[in-house]
Scaffold this motif. Structure first.
Motif, PDB file in Angstrom:
ATOM      1  N   LEU A   1       0.827  -1.208   0.000  1.00 44.75           N
ATOM      2  CA  LEU A   1       0.000   0.000   0.000  1.00 44.75           C
ATOM      3  C   LEU A   1       0.861   1.258   0.000  1.00 44.75           C
ATOM      4  O   LEU A   1       0.619   2.183  -0.775  1.00 44.75           O
ATOM      5  CB  LEU A   1      -0.941   0.006   1.203  1.00 44.75           C
ATOM      6  CG  LEU A   1      -2.077  -1.011   1.165  1.00 44.75           C
ATOM      7  CD1 LEU A   1      -2.808  -1.029   2.492  1.00 44.75           C
ATOM      8  CD2 LEU A   1      -3.034  -0.721   0.023  1.00 44.75           C
ATOM      9  N   ARG A   2       1.866   1.301   0.866  1.00 40.53           N
ATOM     10  CA  ARG A   2       2.715   2.499   0.944  1.00 40.53           C
ATOM     11  C   ARG A   2       3.434   2.767  -0.374  1.00 40.53           C
ATOM     12  O   ARG A   2       3.611   3.929  -0.764  1.00 40.53           O
ATOM     13  CB  ARG A   2       3.714   2.380   2.078  1.00 40.53           C
ATOM     14  CG  ARG A   2       3.085   2.549   3.436  1.00 40.53           C
ATOM     15  CD  ARG A   2       4.095   2.671   4.559  1.00 40.53           C
ATOM     16  NE  ARG A   2       3.430   2.531   5.842  1.00 40.53           N
ATOM     17  CZ  ARG A   2       2.600   3.403   6.376  1.00 40.53           C
ATOM     18  NH1 ARG A   2       2.319   4.506   5.724  1.00 40.53           N
ATOM     19  NH2 ARG A   2       2.040   3.179   7.546  1.00 40.53           N
TER      20      ARG A   2
ATOM     21  N   GLN B   1      -1.061   5.858 -11.262  1.00 40.20           N
ATOM     22  CA  GLN B   1      -1.055   4.949 -10.112  1.00 40.20           C
ATOM     23  C   GLN B   1      -2.285   4.041 -10.103  1.00 40.20           C
ATOM     24  O   GLN B   1      -2.445   3.211  -9.214  1.00 40.20           O
ATOM     25  CB  GLN B   1      -0.986   5.741  -8.793  1.00 40.20           C
ATOM     26  CG  GLN B   1       0.171   6.714  -8.719  1.00 40.20           C
ATOM     27  CD  GLN B   1       1.463   6.155  -9.252  1.00 40.20           C
ATOM     28  OE1 GLN B   1       1.904   5.070  -8.862  1.00 40.20           O
ATOM     29  NE2 GLN B   1       2.093   6.878 -10.170  1.00 40.20           N
TER      30      GLN B   1
ATOM     31  N   VAL C   1      -9.045   1.715  -0.674  1.00 42.45           N
ATOM     32  CA  VAL C   1      -8.389   1.408  -1.942  1.00 42.45           C
ATOM     33  C   VAL C   1      -8.200  -0.095  -2.039  1.00 42.45           C
ATOM     34  O   VAL C   1      -7.942  -0.768  -1.049  1.00 42.45           O
ATOM     35  CB  VAL C   1      -7.029   2.115  -2.110  1.00 42.45           C
ATOM     36  CG1 VAL C   1      -7.194   3.612  -2.250  1.00 42.45           C
ATOM     37  CG2 VAL C   1      -6.070   1.765  -1.000  1.00 42.45           C
TER      38      VAL C   1
ATOM     39  N   LEU D   1       0.698   4.280  -2.607  1.00 42.92           N
ATOM     40  CA  LEU D   1       0.135   5.493  -2.005  1.00 42.92           C
ATOM     41  C   LEU D   1       1.165   6.608  -1.865  1.00 42.92           C
ATOM     42  O   LEU D   1       0.812   7.790  -1.965  1.00 42.92           O
ATOM     43  CB  LEU D   1      -0.505   5.176  -0.657  1.00 42.92           C
ATOM     44  CG  LEU D   1      -1.774   4.331  -0.761  1.00 42.92           C
ATOM     45  CD1 LEU D   1      -2.198   3.821   0.605  1.00 42.92           C
ATOM     46  CD2 LEU D   1      -2.899   5.113  -1.429  1.00 42.92           C
ATOM     47  N   ASP D   2       2.421   6.276  -1.651  1.00 42.34           N
ATOM     48  CA  ASP D   2       3.453   7.319  -1.621  1.00 42.34           C
ATOM     49  C   ASP D   2       3.599   7.968  -2.998  1.00 42.34           C
ATOM     50  O   ASP D   2       3.749   9.188  -3.104  1.00 42.34           O
ATOM     51  CB  ASP D   2       4.798   6.754  -1.158  1.00 42.34           C
ATOM     52  CG  ASP D   2       4.849   6.489   0.342  1.00 42.34           C
ATOM     53  OD1 ASP D   2       3.918   6.879   1.079  1.00 42.34           O
ATOM     54  OD2 ASP D   2       5.849   5.872   0.785  1.00 42.34           O
TER      55      ASP D   2
ATOM     56  N   VAL E   1      -7.305  10.251   5.378  1.00 33.41           N
ATOM     57  CA  VAL E   1      -6.521  11.160   4.546  1.00 33.41           C
ATOM     58  C   VAL E   1      -6.904  12.593   4.882  1.00 33.41           C
ATOM     59  O   VAL E   1      -8.088  12.937   4.910  1.00 33.41           O
ATOM     60  CB  VAL E   1      -6.753  10.910   3.038  1.00 33.41           C
ATOM     61  CG1 VAL E   1      -5.880  11.848   2.206  1.00 33.41           C
ATOM     62  CG2 VAL E   1      -6.483   9.456   2.677  1.00 33.41           C
TER      63      VAL E   1
ATOM     64  N   TYR F   1     -11.012   2.892  -5.795  1.00 38.19           N
ATOM     65  CA  TYR F   1     -10.720   4.034  -4.913  1.00 38.19           C
ATOM     66  C   TYR F   1     -12.050   4.649  -4.532  1.00 38.19           C
ATOM     67  O   TYR F   1     -12.822   5.033  -5.421  1.00 38.19           O
ATOM     68  CB  TYR F   1      -9.865   5.022  -5.700  1.00 38.19           C
ATOM     69  CG  TYR F   1      -9.504   6.335  -5.067  1.00 38.19           C
ATOM     70  CD1 TYR F   1      -8.202   6.579  -4.653  1.00 38.19           C
ATOM     71  CD2 TYR F   1     -10.430   7.373  -4.957  1.00 38.19           C
ATOM     72  CE1 TYR F   1      -7.821   7.817  -4.138  1.00 38.19           C
ATOM     73  CE2 TYR F   1     -10.067   8.606  -4.442  1.00 38.19           C
ATOM     74  CZ  TYR F   1      -8.761   8.823  -4.033  1.00 38.19           C
ATOM     75  OH  TYR F   1      -8.385  10.047  -3.526  1.00 38.19           O
TER      76      TYR F   1
ATOM     77  N   TYR G   1      -1.698  10.755   4.462  1.00 38.81           N
ATOM     78  CA  TYR G   1      -2.536   9.595   4.747  1.00 38.81           C
ATOM     79  C   TYR G   1      -1.983   8.777   5.906  1.00 38.81           C
ATOM     80  O   TYR G   1      -0.802   8.837   6.229  1.00 38.81           O
ATOM     81  CB  TYR G   1      -2.684   8.713   3.503  1.00 38.81           C
ATOM     82  CG  TYR G   1      -1.440   7.932   3.125  1.00 38.81           C
ATOM     83  CD1 TYR G   1      -1.178   6.683   3.687  1.00 38.81           C
ATOM     84  CD2 TYR G   1      -0.523   8.440   2.224  1.00 38.81           C
ATOM     85  CE1 TYR G   1      -0.042   5.974   3.347  1.00 38.81           C
ATOM     86  CE2 TYR G   1       0.612   7.734   1.880  1.00 38.81           C
ATOM     87  CZ  TYR G   1       0.845   6.509   2.448  1.00 38.81           C
ATOM     88  OH  TYR G   1       1.977   5.804   2.121  1.00 38.81           O
TER      89      TYR G   1
ATOM     90  N   TRP H   1       1.178   8.093  -5.247  1.00 35.60           N
ATOM     91  CA  TRP H   1      -0.070   8.853  -5.390  1.00 35.60           C
ATOM     92  C   TRP H   1       0.054  10.192  -4.666  1.00 35.60           C
ATOM     93  O   TRP H   1      -0.237  11.248  -5.225  1.00 35.60           O
ATOM     94  CB  TRP H   1      -1.231   8.017  -4.847  1.00 35.60           C
ATOM     95  CG  TRP H   1      -2.504   8.748  -4.623  1.00 35.60           C
ATOM     96  CD1 TRP H   1      -3.458   9.058  -5.547  1.00 35.60           C
ATOM     97  CD2 TRP H   1      -2.981   9.272  -3.373  1.00 35.60           C
ATOM     98  NE1 TRP H   1      -4.495   9.741  -4.957  1.00 35.60           N
ATOM     99  CE2 TRP H   1      -4.217   9.880  -3.619  1.00 35.60           C
ATOM    100  CE3 TRP H   1      -2.476   9.281  -2.071  1.00 35.60           C
ATOM    101  CZ2 TRP H   1      -4.957  10.499  -2.619  1.00 35.60           C
ATOM    102  CZ3 TRP H   1      -3.212   9.891  -1.072  1.00 35.60           C
ATOM    103  CH2 TRP H   1      -4.443  10.489  -1.349  1.00 35.60           C
ATOM    104  N   LYS H   2       0.497  10.165  -3.412  1.00 34.79           N
ATOM    105  CA  LYS H   2       0.639  11.380  -2.605  1.00 34.79           C
ATOM    106  C   LYS H   2       1.605  12.365  -3.250  1.00 34.79           C
ATOM    107  O   LYS H   2       1.315  13.564  -3.334  1.00 34.79           O
ATOM    108  CB  LYS H   2       1.119  11.021  -1.200  1.00 34.79           C
ATOM    109  CG  LYS H   2       1.358  12.228  -0.302  1.00 34.79           C
ATOM    110  CD  LYS H   2       2.303  11.918   0.808  1.00 34.79           C
ATOM    111  CE  LYS H   2       2.675  13.069   1.689  1.00 34.79           C
ATOM    112  NZ  LYS H   2       2.456  14.416   1.254  1.00 34.79           N
TER     113      LYS H   2
ATOM    114  N   ILE I   1      -3.751   0.988  -8.230  1.00 33.68           N
ATOM    115  CA  ILE I   1      -5.046   1.076  -7.561  1.00 33.68           C
ATOM    116  C   ILE I   1      -6.128   0.619  -8.541  1.00 33.68           C
ATOM    117  O   ILE I   1      -6.256   1.170  -9.636  1.00 33.68           O
ATOM    118  CB  ILE I   1      -5.319   2.509  -7.076  1.00 33.68           C
ATOM    119  CG1 ILE I   1      -4.237   2.945  -6.076  1.00 33.68           C
ATOM    120  CG2 ILE I   1      -6.713   2.610  -6.460  1.00 33.68           C
ATOM    121  CD1 ILE I   1      -4.238   4.428  -5.760  1.00 33.68           C
TER     122      ILE I   1
END
Length: 123
Positions: A11-12, A33, A103, A15-16, A87, A117, A68, A18-19, A114
């Motif tokens: 996930l990280r 992503q 997600v 998501l990292d 988030v 979402y 997040y 994505w962030k 992903i």
């Protein structure tokens, strides 16, 4: 490594990325992503596919950033990890918006993406 740690790492990873793309206001990189057929539900009507993700994040104000925190994970199949997150979307001209995000990430050697979402705002 236990499965919770492995799931968090999967996930990280996505998501990292994505962030970083959200923080840079780079809708194309945000959409990268996601899988090509991702179901996307932000705070607007849902879309399917990357173009809806691009359109959604392109409409967000410059300066918006995301922070997040993973609350829960579940492994639904060898290649599917569910994440439930809190988030905080921060803005330069208005208060921070806290949402909950689910997600579903498809894990693969070609890159984790992903698949689903969905954002919810809880009172």
């Amino acid at each position: 490594m236990n499965s919770r740690v492995a799931d968090d790492e999967i996930l990280r990873g996505v998501l990292d990325r994505w962030k970083d793309a959200v923080d840079a206001h780079d809708p194309q990189r945000v959409a990268a992503q996601f899988t090509a057929d991702a179901i996307f539900q932000g705070l607007h009507p849902y879309t399917v596919g990357r173009q809806g993700v691009v359109d959604y994040y392109d409409s967000q104000p410059a300066g918006m950033t995301a922070a997040y925190r993973i609350l829960e994970t579940r492994r639904h199949a060898d290649d599917l990890v569910l994440g439930y997150l809190s988030v905080d979307f921060s803005f330069v001209d208005r208060p921070t918006l806290t949402v909950f995000l689910s997600v579903l990430v498809r894990h693969s050697p070609g890159g984790d993406r992903i698949l689903h979402y969905q954002v919810s705002r809880l009172p």
